[in-house]
Design an enzyme around this catalytic site. Structure first.
Site, short mmCIF file in Angstrom:
data_model
loop_
_atom_site.label_atom_id
_atom_site.label_comp_id
_atom_site.label_asym_id
_atom_site.label_seq_id
_atom_site.Cartn_x
_atom_site.Cartn_y
_atom_site.Cartn_z
N HIS A 1 -3.12 -18.03 -15.94
CA HIS A 1 -3.56 -16.77 -15.38
C HIS A 1 -2.55 -16.19 -14.40
O HIS A 1 -1.73 -16.93 -13.83
CB HIS A 1 -4.91 -16.96 -14.69
CG HIS A 1 -6.03 -17.19 -15.66
ND1 HIS A 1 -7.33 -17.30 -15.26
CD2 HIS A 1 -6.04 -17.31 -17.01
CE1 HIS A 1 -8.10 -17.48 -16.32
NE2 HIS A 1 -7.33 -17.51 -17.40
N GLU B 1 -2.88 -15.00 -11.39
CA GLU B 1 -2.97 -15.52 -10.03
C GLU B 1 -2.29 -16.88 -9.93
O GLU B 1 -1.56 -17.14 -8.98
CB GLU B 1 -4.45 -15.68 -9.61
CG GLU B 1 -5.29 -14.43 -9.74
CD GLU B 1 -6.06 -14.36 -11.06
OE1 GLU B 1 -7.26 -14.06 -11.01
OE2 GLU B 1 -5.45 -14.59 -12.12
N CYS C 1 -11.27 -15.97 -11.86
CA CYS C 1 -12.13 -17.02 -12.41
C CYS C 1 -12.27 -18.13 -11.37
O CYS C 1 -11.54 -18.18 -10.38
CB CYS C 1 -11.55 -17.56 -13.72
SG CYS C 1 -10.11 -18.62 -13.52
N CYS D 1 -9.03 -20.10 -10.69
CA CYS D 1 -8.06 -19.38 -9.85
C CYS D 1 -8.56 -19.26 -8.42
O CYS D 1 -7.76 -19.30 -7.48
CB CYS D 1 -7.76 -18.01 -10.45
SG CYS D 1 -6.71 -18.12 -11.93
#
Length: 165
Positions: free
Chosen positions: A79, A81, A117, A120
């Site tokens: 992801h 992040e 999420c 993260c």
């Protein structure tokens, strides 16, 4: 001439970063900023050296009809992040702000209800980032105090943990 406000300036940069993303469902871009300096950037894509969904022409989660927000462990991508956090030292991130922008990969429309999420969120908490700002529209955004994520801990109820005592 009206000058762009600082928050939207950084969100504009995050939205540019997402253009490098290789996810065929959703593209996200993240930047970490501290003391008005960009520390790192990240976008969603497969780990270095591995094939991206855009290269393969399909998304495993989509093929399995997995709804948004579920079963991220089946996703090929790291992801945005996480990639931004990986690219910076914790010392640099302590007290920093993460700016996040997301687009539907097929339509290019902004994802108005985008958020981090749970995986993260844990990374952001441990990185020492104190605030996440998420783009909702070209000029509107949500501000999240990371301390709220810490307080919203998903502790198991007593009856579920009693067998581990």
């Amino acid at each position: 001439m009206e000058r762009r406000d600082k928050i939207n300036y950084y969100l504009d940069i995050a939205q540019t970063v997402l253009k490098r993303g290789t996810c065929i469902r959703r593209k996200y871009g993240a930047i970490i900023v501290k003391n008005d300096v960009i520390i790192s950037t990240g976008y969603a894509g497969a780990p270095r050296g591995r094939a991206n969904c855009s290269d393969l022409g399909y998304c495993r989660r989509e093929k399995l009809q997995i709804p948004r927000g579920q079963r991220y462990e089946l996703c090929r991508s790291v992801h945005a992040e996480a990639n931004a956090i990986i690219s910076a030292s914790r010392e640099e991130m302590l007290g920093a702000t993460l700016f996040l922008a997301g687009e539907d990969a097929r339509t290019g429309e902004l994802i108005a209800d985008g958020t981090c999420c749970n995986m993260c969120r844990r990374l952001i908490i441990n990185a020492g980032i104190t605030q996440v700002i998420i783009r909702n529209t070209p000029d509107e955004y949500s501000i999240v105090d990371v301390e709220d994520w810490v307080k919203e801990d998903d502790v198991l109820p007593d009856e579920m943990t009693s067998s581990y005592k």
